[in-house]
Design an enzyme around this catalytic site. Structure first.
Site, short mmCIF file in Angstrom:
data_model
loop_
_atom_site.label_atom_id
_atom_site.label_comp_id
_atom_site.label_asym_id
_atom_site.label_seq_id
_atom_site.Cartn_x
_atom_site.Cartn_y
_atom_site.Cartn_z
N GLU A 34 0.91 -1.14 -0.05
CA GLU A 34 -0.15 -0.03 -0.09
C GLU A 34 1.03 1.29 0.00
O GLU A 34 1.89 1.16 0.88
CB GLU A 34 -1.11 -0.01 1.32
CG GLU A 34 -1.66 1.22 1.39
CD GLU A 34 -2.35 1.53 0.23
OE1 GLU A 34 -3.07 0.92 -0.38
OE2 GLU A 34 -2.38 2.91 -0.27
N GLY A 39 -6.90 0.75 3.00
CA GLY A 39 -8.45 1.02 2.92
C GLY A 39 -8.68 1.69 1.96
O GLY A 39 -10.02 1.74 1.28
N GLY A 40 -7.84 2.52 1.12
CA GLY A 40 -8.09 3.16 -0.05
C GLY A 40 -9.03 4.22 -0.14
O GLY A 40 -9.23 4.74 0.89
N THR A 41 -9.59 4.46 -1.30
CA THR A 41 -10.66 5.79 -1.30
C THR A 41 -11.72 5.49 -0.46
O THR A 41 -12.09 6.28 0.23
CB THR A 41 -11.08 5.50 -2.87
OG1 THR A 41 -10.21 5.49 -3.67
CG2 THR A 41 -11.92 6.64 -3.26
N CYS A 42 -12.68 4.32 -0.38
CA CYS A 42 -14.03 4.17 0.15
C CYS A 42 -13.61 4.72 1.65
O CYS A 42 -14.42 5.33 2.05
CB CYS A 42 -14.57 2.68 -0.12
SG CYS A 42 -16.14 2.62 1.04
N HIS A 441 -46.39 -2.88 7.55
CA HIS A 441 -46.87 -1.51 7.78
C HIS A 441 -46.59 -0.75 9.15
O HIS A 441 -46.22 -1.55 10.19
CB HIS A 441 -48.31 -1.57 7.75
CG HIS A 441 -49.14 -0.26 8.04
ND1 HIS A 441 -48.97 0.65 6.86
CD2 HIS A 441 -49.55 0.16 8.95
CE1 HIS A 441 -49.74 1.71 7.42
NE2 HIS A 441 -50.02 1.78 8.71
C1 LIG Z 1 -16.10 11.07 -2.87
C2 LIG Z 1 -16.35 9.58 -3.18
C3 LIG Z 1 -17.57 9.31 -2.48
C4 LIG Z 1 -17.71 7.59 -3.13
N1 LIG Z 1 -18.90 7.03 -2.37
C5 LIG Z 1 -19.25 5.74 -2.78
C6 LIG Z 1 -20.53 5.18 -2.08
O1 LIG Z 1 -21.27 5.77 -1.29
N2 LIG Z 1 -20.50 4.01 -2.44
C7 LIG Z 1 -19.70 3.22 -3.36
O2 LIG Z 1 -19.98 1.95 -3.53
N3 LIG Z 1 -18.72 3.76 -3.86
C8 LIG Z 1 -18.50 5.00 -3.55
N4 LIG Z 1 -17.31 5.62 -3.99
C9 LIG Z 1 -16.56 4.74 -4.82
C10 LIG Z 1 -15.61 3.95 -4.00
O3 LIG Z 1 -14.69 4.65 -3.15
C11 LIG Z 1 -14.53 2.86 -5.02
O4 LIG Z 1 -15.30 2.49 -5.96
C12 LIG Z 1 -13.94 2.00 -4.18
O5 LIG Z 1 -13.02 2.52 -2.92
C13 LIG Z 1 -13.35 0.83 -4.90
O6 LIG Z 1 -11.96 0.83 -5.07
P1 LIG Z 1 -10.78 0.12 -5.27
O7 LIG Z 1 -10.99 -1.27 -4.53
O8 LIG Z 1 -10.88 -0.05 -6.89
O9 LIG Z 1 -9.52 0.73 -4.69
P2 LIG Z 1 -9.29 1.97 -3.86
O10 LIG Z 1 -10.48 2.18 -2.94
O11 LIG Z 1 -9.18 3.51 -4.71
O12 LIG Z 1 -7.73 1.80 -3.28
C14 LIG Z 1 -6.80 1.49 -4.17
C15 LIG Z 1 -5.57 1.54 -3.14
O13 LIG Z 1 -4.20 1.19 -3.96
C16 LIG Z 1 -3.46 2.04 -3.57
N5 LIG Z 1 -2.50 2.18 -4.63
C17 LIG Z 1 -2.48 2.65 -5.81
N6 LIG Z 1 -1.47 2.79 -6.55
C18 LIG Z 1 -0.57 1.91 -5.91
C19 LIG Z 1 0.67 1.49 -6.21
N7 LIG Z 1 1.35 1.56 -7.29
N8 LIG Z 1 1.58 0.83 -5.06
C20 LIG Z 1 0.82 0.70 -3.91
N9 LIG Z 1 -0.48 0.85 -3.68
C21 LIG Z 1 -1.08 1.57 -4.64
C22 LIG Z 1 -3.99 3.44 -3.25
O14 LIG Z 1 -3.12 4.30 -2.35
C23 LIG Z 1 -5.36 2.94 -2.74
O15 LIG Z 1 -5.05 2.79 -1.18
C24 LIG Z 1 -16.90 6.98 -3.82
C25 LIG Z 1 -15.69 7.58 -4.50
C26 LIG Z 1 -15.42 8.81 -3.99
C27 LIG Z 1 -14.36 9.37 -4.67
#
Ligand SMILES: Cc1cc2nc3c(=O)[nH]c(=O)nc-3n(C[C@H](O)[C@H](O)[C@H](O)COP(=O)(O)OP(=O)(O)OC[C@H]3O[C@@H](n4cnc5c(N)ncnc54)[C@H](O)[C@@H]3O)c2cc1C
Length: 459
Positions: A34, A39-42, A441
């Site tokens: 990572e 935990g990434g974006t979500c 209901h």
């Molecule tokens: C503002 C916002 C609100 C959202 N709300 C919702 C919602 O309510 N419900 C919903 O279902 N979805 C929602 N989403 C979308 C959801 O967040 C993503 O679809 C979800 O996080 C899935 O992402 P993922 O598993 O593909 O990777 P991500 O969660 O994006 O994680 C990818 C990870 O990989 C890491 N990474 C990237 N490149 C490298 C590398 N080269 N080396 C090591 N690590 C790396 C990053 O740092 C990150 O931690 C929302 C998105 C945003 C931006």
């Protein structure tokens, strides 16, 4: 020095951690890499923090409406933005720490904190280390798209990530992008007390939804005082004193909006440009998304791509479902595939939109005979009792097979209610399963049978 593993997981989004845990339980030695927040974006900049902020905004909104319910609140309703952010940080931080602790505690796992790059199809570099494995799983997600907008380089702007640091009330937030992320932030900040203008290039908001949904959501937002500027075909930006000006029409300088802060919410790009995919021979499409098959295998044997980076979904649940598909095929001899799933998602404005399957427009384009049922939320007793009657429900059924083709539930608890229909769709059961069911209901779901008893041909 090269360290060998059975599997390497790049990125800890919504698929990587669960997959790493499954592989580790299956006695495989797993490297988890990572580069930023576990935990990434979500967890850190997407679903969890935004829905936490949406909850604070809802509390402010309801407090302002307290008198409608006979509730007296002395004085004016204030919003403490530092406290709002602290609550968000606490909840998102808890999840972030949970994922990190989970990964660091894996029995056969090793966690690397750093940017991963392929050096070959089986070789990944992280920091100064070289890792090798027969299997590599890419779960790198995406980031906010910063479009080539004239003037943008001279203007400070926010994205969904930098919005997470905001602990003050922008006087006037101008949001470029009238889709999911833009609308959620727009309503939230309006409820916190900012002036908000949403600028959208298309002739309507969330343009891939049916027009009746776009129109209803626009009305809901405008009623709260959000200004919406559509048909902004040529968007520019410039500084104006301490603030910013967004131009909407390159041929007409008078069409512009002045604000204090600018938020860009115009889409996402995959984090695949700096991954060394060329060294591994992994193919991408023209937008950088990794090409995968139905089991999420890339063109290179031994490399899979899961989550937003494969363009087969853009949600937390699609990414997690990707994990389930890969794990089922690899470990359970269960041939699950991407096309088994039914499109479903929600837009978390208030009231929320819960969506499943096809839109009405898609059904019309498909040319099949269909039936449609609609009902305004003002005729749903629970919504009336709650004082939340905005929106409507719409369900579309195949006239011949009686299967539910799609649903849009825009209304209080619409994000939950839509699952009643979704599960019937998964069961491939006819709509009469719901129309003949007895529901509780008073709930919003109780009106689904009634709605489905009153279908009419889709003209
Ligand atoms: C503002 C916002 C609100 C959202 N709300 C919702 C919602 O309510 N419900 C919903 O279902 N979805 C929602 N989403 C979308 C959801 O967040 C993503 O679809 C979800 O996080 C899935 O992402 P993922 O598993 O593909 O990777 P991500 O969660 O994006 O994680 C990818 C990870 O990989 C890491 N990474 C990237 N490149 C490298 C590398 N080269 N080396 C090591 N690590 C790396 C990053 O740092 C990150 O931690 C929302 C998105 C945003 C931006």
């Amino acid at each position: 020095m090269t360290t060998r593993f059975d599997a390497i997981v790049i990125g800890t989004g919504q698929a990587g951690p669960a997959l790493a845990a499954r592989l580790s339980t299956a006695s495989m030695r797993v490297a988890v890499i990572e580069r930023k927040y576990f935990g990434g974006t979500c967890v850190n900049t997407g679903c969890i923090p935004t829905k936490t902020l949406v909850a604070s905004a809802y509390a402010a909104y309801l407090a302002r409406r307290a008198a409608e319910y006979g509730v007296t609140i002395g004085g004016t309703i204030g919003v403490d933005m530092k406290q709002v952010k602290a609550r968000k940080d606490e909840i998102a931080g808890h999840s972030n720490k949970g994922v990190e602790g989970w990964m660091r505690g894996l029995k056969n796992g090793t966690v690397y904190h750093g940017h991963a790059r392929f050096e070959g199809p089986r070789t990944v570099r992280v920091n100064d280390e070289i890792l090798e494995a027969e299997k590599v799983f890419i779960n790198v997600g995406g980031r906010a798209l910063v479009p080539p907008m004239p003037g943008l380089e001279q203007v400070p702007f926010l994205t969904n990530s930098s919005m997470m640091e905001v602990d003050f009330l922008p006087e006037h937030l101008v949001i470029v992008g009238g889709s999911y992320i833009g609308l959620e932030f727009g309503q939230m900040y309006r409820r916190f007390g900012s002036n908000v203008t949403i600028v959208e290039k298309a002739p309507r908001l969330i343009a891939h939804e049916d027009e009746d949904i776009s129109v209803a959501i626009q009305e809901i937002l405008e009623k709260e005082g959000i200004r919406i500027r559509l048909n902004a075909e040529c968007i520019t930006a410039r500084r104006a004193g301490e603030g910013i000006v967004v131009g909407l029409d390159c041929a007409d300088a008078s069409r512009e909006v002045e604000g204090s802060h600018l938020l860009l919410a115009v889409g996402r790009v995959p984090n695949t440009d700096d991954l060394g995919l060329d060294k591994a021979g992994v193919e991408t499409d023209s937008a950088g998304y990794i090409k995968v098959d139905e089991q999420l295998r890339t063109n290179v044997p031994g490399i899979w791509a899961l989550g937003d980076c494969n363009r087969r979904g853009a949600f937390t649940h699609t990414s997690y479902n990707d994990y389930e598909i890969v794990a089922a095929n690899l470990l359970d001899n269960d041939p699950r595939k991407v096309s088994d799933r039914i499109l479903a998602y929600a837009l978390f404005v208030d009231p929320p939109l819960g969506r499943a399957g096809m839109t009405e427009a898609q059904v019309r384009t498909s040319g099949r005979k269909a039936l449609v049922g609609t009902r305004p939320m003002s005729r749903v007793s629970r919504a009336v009792e709650k004082g939340e009657t905005q929106g409507f429900m719409k369900v579309i059924v195949d006239a011949e097979t009686k299967l539910i083709l799609g649903a849009a539930i825009l209304g209080v608890t619409g994000d939950e209610v839509v699952h009643v229909l979704l599960d019937v769709m998964y069961a491939k059961a006819p709509y009469t399963t719901v129309s003949r069911a007895m529901h509780i209901h008073p709930t919003v779901s109780e009106l689904l049978p009634t709605l489905l008893q009153d279908l009419r041909p889709l003209q």
